[in-house]
Design a protein around this motif. Structure first.
Motif, short mmCIF file in Angstrom:
data_model
loop_
_atom_site.label_atom_id
_atom_site.label_comp_id
_atom_site.label_asym_id
_atom_site.label_seq_id
_atom_site.Cartn_x
_atom_site.Cartn_y
_atom_site.Cartn_z
N LEU A 288 -4.55 -0.12 -5.03
CA LEU A 288 -5.15 0.56 -3.65
C LEU A 288 -6.64 0.45 -3.65
O LEU A 288 -7.45 0.91 -2.50
CB LEU A 288 -4.83 1.92 -3.59
CG LEU A 288 -2.87 1.99 -3.52
CD1 LEU A 288 -2.70 3.56 -3.75
CD2 LEU A 288 -2.61 1.60 -2.03
N VAL B 274 -3.94 12.91 -2.68
CA VAL B 274 -3.36 11.76 -2.52
C VAL B 274 -2.77 11.83 -0.99
O VAL B 274 -2.83 10.50 -0.31
CB VAL B 274 -2.01 11.51 -3.53
CG1 VAL B 274 -1.22 10.29 -3.32
CG2 VAL B 274 -2.50 11.52 -4.92
N ILE C 149 -7.86 7.86 -6.92
CA ILE C 149 -6.99 7.98 -7.93
C ILE C 149 -7.23 7.42 -9.13
O ILE C 149 -6.71 7.88 -10.33
CB ILE C 149 -5.90 7.04 -7.34
CG1 ILE C 149 -5.32 7.48 -5.89
CG2 ILE C 149 -4.78 6.47 -8.04
CD1 ILE C 149 -4.25 6.52 -5.01
N PRO D 95 -8.04 7.12 3.97
CA PRO D 95 -8.47 6.99 2.81
C PRO D 95 -9.88 7.25 3.07
O PRO D 95 -10.79 7.33 1.79
CB PRO D 95 -8.35 5.10 2.78
CG PRO D 95 -7.18 5.20 3.42
CD PRO D 95 -7.13 5.99 4.59
N LYS E 131 -3.81 9.12 1.80
CA LYS E 131 -2.95 7.94 2.25
C LYS E 131 -2.89 8.31 3.72
O LYS E 131 -2.67 7.14 4.47
CB LYS E 131 -1.60 8.69 1.96
CG LYS E 131 -0.53 7.72 2.30
CD LYS E 131 1.01 8.15 1.98
CE LYS E 131 2.14 7.23 2.37
NZ LYS E 131 3.34 7.84 2.27
N TYR F 42 2.41 1.93 -3.52
CA TYR F 42 1.55 2.53 -4.51
C TYR F 42 1.02 3.76 -4.06
O TYR F 42 0.73 4.67 -4.90
CB TYR F 42 0.25 1.56 -4.66
CG TYR F 42 0.85 0.52 -5.74
CD1 TYR F 42 1.10 0.55 -6.90
CD2 TYR F 42 1.17 -0.92 -5.10
CE1 TYR F 42 1.75 -0.43 -7.79
CE2 TYR F 42 1.70 -2.06 -5.84
CZ TYR F 42 1.83 -1.69 -7.09
OH TYR F 42 2.35 -2.65 -7.92
N TYR F 43 1.02 4.13 -2.77
CA TYR F 43 0.58 5.65 -2.43
C TYR F 43 1.73 6.50 -2.81
O TYR F 43 1.50 7.63 -3.36
CB TYR F 43 0.35 5.84 -0.97
CG TYR F 43 -1.19 5.43 -0.77
CD1 TYR F 43 -2.21 6.20 -1.17
CD2 TYR F 43 -1.39 4.19 0.24
CE1 TYR F 43 -3.52 6.02 -1.04
CE2 TYR F 43 -2.89 4.12 0.42
CZ TYR F 43 -3.86 4.93 0.05
OH TYR F 43 -5.01 4.62 0.11
N ASN F 44 2.91 6.01 -2.70
CA ASN F 44 4.08 6.93 -2.93
C ASN F 44 4.03 7.01 -4.29
O ASN F 44 4.48 8.01 -5.04
CB ASN F 44 5.32 6.25 -2.35
CG ASN F 44 5.44 6.49 -0.81
OD1 ASN F 44 4.78 7.35 -0.29
ND2 ASN F 44 6.28 5.50 -0.28
N SER G 269 -8.64 2.48 -5.01
CA SER G 269 -8.89 3.93 -4.54
C SER G 269 -9.60 4.45 -5.86
O SER G 269 -9.15 4.79 -7.00
CB SER G 269 -7.71 4.56 -4.42
OG SER G 269 -7.80 5.71 -4.34
N ASP H 54 0.80 -1.18 -0.16
CA ASP H 54 -0.25 -0.03 0.16
C ASP H 54 0.86 1.33 0.18
O ASP H 54 0.76 2.06 -0.71
CB ASP H 54 -0.86 -0.12 1.34
CG ASP H 54 -2.01 -1.19 1.21
OD1 ASP H 54 -2.16 -1.56 -0.10
OD2 ASP H 54 -2.54 -1.41 2.12
N ARG H 55 1.97 1.40 0.90
CA ARG H 55 2.89 2.45 0.83
C ARG H 55 3.56 2.65 -0.44
O ARG H 55 3.43 3.77 -0.80
CB ARG H 55 3.70 2.15 2.01
CG ARG H 55 3.10 2.32 3.48
CD ARG H 55 4.31 2.36 4.60
NE ARG H 55 3.73 2.37 5.80
CZ ARG H 55 3.64 0.99 6.66
NH1 ARG H 55 4.07 -0.08 6.03
NH2 ARG H 55 3.24 1.02 7.86
#
Length: 212
Positions: free
Chosen positions: A144, A66, A149, A73, A70, A11-13, A146, A8-9
């Motif tokens: 994610l 974003v 996104i 959510p 993060k 793909y958020y980055n 999301s 997760d971290r």
């Protein structure tokens, strides 16, 4: 407190990095497009460059979004994002008006750009760049799960469509020399600009989609 996995971290980055890359690219694209659009008297290319700078404002809202999702959510759009949407929406409407008025004037006076060669080059580069950004943003959004996104990826897809409009109008003018083609390209960009402006104000009322 929300717990994220290492994936997760990652793909958020990635999503944040793509948002920043979009901002940087649009700044460069805007400068180059407006310069050559002014020098070559190409309304479509100049308008395309102006749109790129509006996308920078939008991109700041997206980068902020974003970071927000993060951290949480399930959080709602905050005042910063809503302000970015309002500014972006107004800017799109102003660009729409400018493109329509300028296009009609150019058609009326039979104005022709000196060349649209750089419109072909810039739009081709933009199509490739935006295509890669859409692919990468959709990948991050799916990983994610999301919606914001994924919605951002769709916003970038609109930029790709505008690049196609510029490519067609610039390419046809280079091949045919028909003067009003460049102005028709400007009207095509105006249509997308109006649609984006309208969407910005609709999104202010909803927390479902991205700050595009």
């Amino acid at each position: 407190m929300t717990t994220f996995t290492q994936t997760d971290r990652k793909y958020y980055n990635l999503a944040l990095g793509l948002a920043i890359l979009t901002i940087v690219y649009n700044v460069l694209e805007g400068l180059v497009s407006m310069y050559f659009g002014y020098e070559d008297e190409s309304l479509a290319l100049f308008g395309f460059g102006a749109d790129s700078f509006i996308e920078v404002i939008s991109g700041l809202g997206i980068a902020h979004m974003v970071i927000r999702i993060k951290q949480n959510p399930h959080s709602s759009r905050d005042p910063f994002e809503k302000t970015a949407l309002r500014i972006t929406g107004v800017a799109f409407y102003l660009l729409t008006a400018g493109l329509i008025i300028s296009s009609i004037y150019n058609i009326w006076t039979d104005h022709q750009p000196e060349t649209t060669f750089w419109g072909v080059v810039i739009s081709a580069i933009s199509i490739l760049t935006m295509g890669l950004l859409v692919w990468a943003k959709r990948k991050a959004g799916r990983k994610l799960a999301s919606e914001p996104i994924l919605a951002d990826a769709n916003c970038t897809l609109v930029c790709l469509y505008m690049s196609v409009v510029l490519l067609i109008s610039s390419g046809v003018y280079e091949l045919s020399g028909i003067g009003f083609i460049d102005s028709l390209g400007g009207l095509g960009l105006a249509w997308f600009s109006f649609s984006e402006g309208k969407e910005c104000f609709e999104k202010i009322k909803s927390d479902k989609y991205c700050s595009c």
